[in-house]
Design an enzyme around this catalytic site. Sequence first.
Site, short mmCIF file in Angstrom:
data_model
loop_
_atom_site.label_atom_id
_atom_site.label_comp_id
_atom_site.label_asym_id
_atom_site.label_seq_id
_atom_site.Cartn_x
_atom_site.Cartn_y
_atom_site.Cartn_z
N THR A 19 1.02 -1.53 0.14
CA THR A 19 0.48 0.06 0.24
C THR A 19 0.59 1.47 0.00
O THR A 19 1.46 1.03 0.53
CB THR A 19 -0.60 0.13 1.46
OG1 THR A 19 -1.53 -1.13 1.19
CG2 THR A 19 -1.24 1.39 1.63
N GLY A 69 -4.76 -5.63 6.35
CA GLY A 69 -6.39 -3.90 6.62
C GLY A 69 -6.71 -4.35 7.90
O GLY A 69 -6.99 -3.86 9.19
N1 ASP Z 1 -3.50 -2.59 4.47
C1 ASP Z 1 -3.68 -2.74 3.26
C2 ASP Z 1 -5.15 -3.62 3.05
O1 ASP Z 1 -5.99 -4.08 3.94
C3 ASP Z 1 -2.99 -3.68 2.42
C4 ASP Z 1 -1.81 -3.22 2.16
O2 ASP Z 1 -1.37 -2.11 3.33
O3 ASP Z 1 -0.62 -4.11 1.96
O4 ASP Z 1 -6.38 -2.89 2.40
#
Ligand code: ASP
Length: 273
Positions: A143, A196
């Site tokens: 992300t 997440g």
């Molecule tokens: N936090 C993001 C999500 O759960 C994924 C990530 O940070 O890789 O959508």
Amino acid sequence: MTSGRAVRYEKALARALDAGYEILQNGKALDAVCAAVVALEDSPLFNAGRGACYNTDGKHELDAAVMDGATRRAGAVAAVSRLRNPVLAARAVMEKSTHVLLVGRGAERFALAHGARIAPASYFATRSRLVALKRRLTGHHGTVGAVAVDADGNLAAATSTGGYTGKLPGRVGDSPLIGAGTYADEICAVSGTGFGEAFIRTVLAYDVAARMRYRGEKLARASAAALARIAALGADGGLIAVDRRGNIAMPFNSEGMYRGAIDQQGHRRLAIY
Ligand code: ASP
């Protein structure tokens, strides 16, 4: 991670930092975080925008949010598949609607009506993410997010993501949920990456701000303590945060986290592990 690969990531991070820094010379934190996130969305290296990962249908569903600390205005989009820069759509929701979060087709329709650029499905197709889906690889985050404080002391945060490989269609992560993966007020700005669901359950980004506000904790301590709560749930991830004095915290409990910071003098710091 090969050294060649590390160099590519560092270059992409440096480009994002420079995009934000240039704006901060006489512009707003909000514009800076959006510019930095757009640069990262446009890079195929990160799990956001162009390099987003695949869900179980072999499709991309992207989430993004932006928040302006001084005004507490916020905007977000979730489960969009056709927008080149979801973070700009999130900003349009914030500035051009009375809503905070729009999802799916409605979000796309709204963004297109406000000048968003559309991208064909092929734009989001990257080989490495497809391989990850075929092998059912998980645990690789990526992300993208940016936090900034400007010369007036205003803070802003922006986050954009493809979620994670093999997520169910329709799943919405923490990134577009204000207080979970993205938050900014007049004390600090926070953007998270990681599993997440744990960020949602601990309201992680807001937890950092609340610790500072109600317990008087410093940014570093508040960030570490908030992150410990996702670790306690058995999840991994990290966050980037800045306070109004320009203190920076970037803790993580994953193996690594591509990260960078640039200060008032333009000194850059880049790191992976
Ligand atoms: N936090 C993001 C999500 O759960 C994924 C990530 O940070 O890789 O959508």
